[in-house]
Design a protein around this motif. Structure first.
Motif, PDB file in Angstrom:
ATOM      1  N   THR A  56       1.416  10.611  -4.431  1.00 54.93           N
ATOM      2  CA  THR A  56       0.228  10.192  -3.680  1.00 54.93           C
ATOM      3  C   THR A  56      -0.283   8.854  -4.182  1.00 54.93           C
ATOM      4  O   THR A  56      -0.602   7.950  -3.385  1.00 54.93           O
ATOM      5  N   ARG A  57      -0.344   8.696  -5.490  1.00 55.26           N
ATOM      6  CA  ARG A  57      -0.813   7.439  -6.067  1.00 55.26           C
ATOM      7  C   ARG A  57       0.129   6.294  -5.711  1.00 55.26           C
ATOM      8  O   ARG A  57      -0.313   5.182  -5.382  1.00 55.26           O
ATOM      9  N   ALA A  81      -0.279   5.326  -2.022  1.00 56.13           N
ATOM     10  CA  ALA A  81      -1.522   4.568  -1.861  1.00 56.13           C
ATOM     11  C   ALA A  81      -1.322   3.119  -2.311  1.00 56.13           C
ATOM     12  O   ALA A  81      -1.831   2.180  -1.679  1.00 56.13           O
ATOM     13  N   ALA A 101       2.263  15.536  -0.528  1.00 55.82           N
ATOM     14  CA  ALA A 101       1.817  14.450  -1.397  1.00 55.82           C
ATOM     15  C   ALA A 101       1.841  13.109  -0.669  1.00 55.82           C
ATOM     16  O   ALA A 101       0.935  12.281  -0.819  1.00 55.82           O
ATOM     17  N   LEU A 102       2.900  12.878   0.132  1.00 57.45           N
ATOM     18  CA  LEU A 102       2.972  11.650   0.926  1.00 57.45           C
ATOM     19  C   LEU A 102       1.817  11.567   1.924  1.00 57.45           C
ATOM     20  O   LEU A 102       1.133  10.545   2.032  1.00 57.45           O
ATOM     21  N   TRP A 103       1.630  12.663   2.649  1.00 57.07           N
ATOM     22  CA  TRP A 103       0.672  12.649   3.747  1.00 57.07           C
ATOM     23  C   TRP A 103      -0.765  12.485   3.260  1.00 57.07           C
ATOM     24  O   TRP A 103      -1.598  11.928   3.969  1.00 57.07           O
ATOM     25  N   ALA A 104      -1.055  12.941   2.047  1.00 57.54           N
ATOM     26  CA  ALA A 104      -2.403  12.761   1.511  1.00 57.54           C
ATOM     27  C   ALA A 104      -2.776  11.286   1.479  1.00 57.54           C
ATOM     28  O   ALA A 104      -3.904  10.901   1.839  1.00 57.54           O
ATOM     29  N   ALA A 105      -1.825  10.426   1.074  1.00 60.87           N
ATOM     30  CA  ALA A 105      -2.092   8.986   1.032  1.00 60.87           C
ATOM     31  C   ALA A 105      -2.044   8.370   2.416  1.00 60.87           C
ATOM     32  O   ALA A 105      -2.866   7.499   2.755  1.00 60.87           O
TER      33      ALA A 105
END
Length: 369
Positions: free
Chosen positions: A281-282, A285, A325-329
């Motif tokens: 995620t980081r 972003a 995790a990808l989609w959160a960003a």
């Protein structure tokens, strides 16, 4: 009227699936697996043959019907069907399958493995029980040619946004400004003959002479230069760091930049990696932050970005964990009004089906099945 298919006994199929788990599909032709071979004879012909022959085709079809998630991923690793695992020893395949469930190898062997392999056997039995379709009837799903590009419109913050899902190897992408590539924290690319996303991009980005000789390993050279300029050669970067290179020979396909995201942390004295969803995620972003910084410096400006399922290969994450995790960003970026063109790339239609379900507008995300 076609003859009824001979449905194999579940116990017999399970015993043979366990035999394949021990040997791996690379030794499949040497195994005595009459129930699986009989199941293969019941399937429709004409859809090609897997490297290990019709029995491997049966196993791949059975596993592809398991709906994605931890169950399917563990089955793929257990049998050596996951990309790059055909020749792995049985112990290595079991260890990676245990990581999918986040349990010890011993606990997986005692409590999870029989369930996983039992589900493979169940799908084999169901494949045969469905029988060969009659003349003129619609073909079953595995006989159709699925779309290699899917246009989706997930809902984000009261609006729908276009997302393109590519179902093919990453080196077939065209006319996308930025392709994201997973990397380890040392930004050391794998050998170009390997099958990972980063190895495929390195291979496709190299310049070669007319007879195939390597002239310029452009992406690897530029990545080494990036680490040297940033004072990091030989030292691990922080997970989530993003290094930028050109696309090398892929520029001829309209790919303009490669963003290398450090998500894989090597385990000391092993060939394995650890990947944390928070680092993905980081890192993603940071991809969008760099895209915003670089966009205006190019003519035309950078607008589109394509992401693979980071960490879903040797990193050990399930496709659902990686995409979450990808989609959160991605969702956070789009929710603030950004209008980047978003693309995802996967190689398997089962994973594409999972992503399509998760991104369906007005439909709650499904559990990892």
């Amino acid at each position: 009227m076609p003859p009824s298919p001979h449905v194999p006994d579940h116990g017999a199929v399970l015993a043979e699936v366990r035999k394949v788990r021990r040997a791996g599909v690379v030794r499949l032709r040497a195994l005595d697996v009459p129930a699986l071979a009989g199941a293969a004879r019941e399937l429709p012909r004409g859809d090609g043959e897997s490297p290990g022959g019709p029995v491997e085709k049966v196993l791949r079809l059975a596993v592809s019907r398991m709906g994605g998630g931890t169950l399917q991923t563990a089955a793929e690793y257990s049998l050596g069907l996951a990309q790059g695992t055909r020749d792995w020893p049985a112990a290595d395949r079991r260890r990676r399958a245990a990581q999918v469930y986040g349990v010890s190898v011993e606990r997986f062997r005692k409590h999870h493995e029989l369930m996983v392999l039992g589900q493979v056997a169940e799908q084999v039995v169901q494949l045969v029980a469905q029988g060969t379709p009659r003349r003129g009837s619609p073909p079953p799903p595995y006989d159709r040619m699925p779309a290699a590009h899917r246009a989706l419109r997930p809902r984000i913050d009261r609006r729908t946004v276009p997302v393109t899902l590519h179902v093919h190897s990453v080196d077939l992408l065209r006319d996308i400004d930025v392709v994201v590539s997973p990397s380890n924290t040392y930004f050391a690319l794998p050998a170009p003959y390997k099958s990972s996303v980063s190895a495929t991009l390195r291979r496709a980005g190299a310049h070669r002479d007319p007879v195939g000789g390597l002239v310029d390993d452009r992406i690897d050279d530029e990545l080494r230069g990036w680490t040297a300029r940033h004072g990091a050669p030989g030292r691990a970067a922080q997970p989530g760091t993003v290094a930028v290179t050109s696309a090398g020979a892929l520029e001829g396909q309209g790919i303009r930049r490669i963003y290398h995201v450090a998500v894989a942390v090597p385990r000391p004295e092993t060939n394995d990696y650890d990947v944390q969803p928070a680092d993905i995620t980081r890192g993603v972003a940071r991809v969008f932050a760099l895209l915003a910084e670089e966009s205006g410096a190019h003519d035309p400006p950078l607008r589109s970005v394509c992401l693979p399922l980071l960490g879903a290969g040797r990193g050990g994450l399930t496709p659902l964990e990686s995409f979450g995790a990808l989609w959160a960003a991605v969702e956070a970026e789009l929710a603030r009004g950004a209008d980047w063109e978003i693309h995802f790339v996967v190689r398997r239609h089962a994973r594409a089906d999972l992503l399509e379900r998760l991104l369906a507008p007005n439909v709650p995300a499904e559990d990892d099945r």
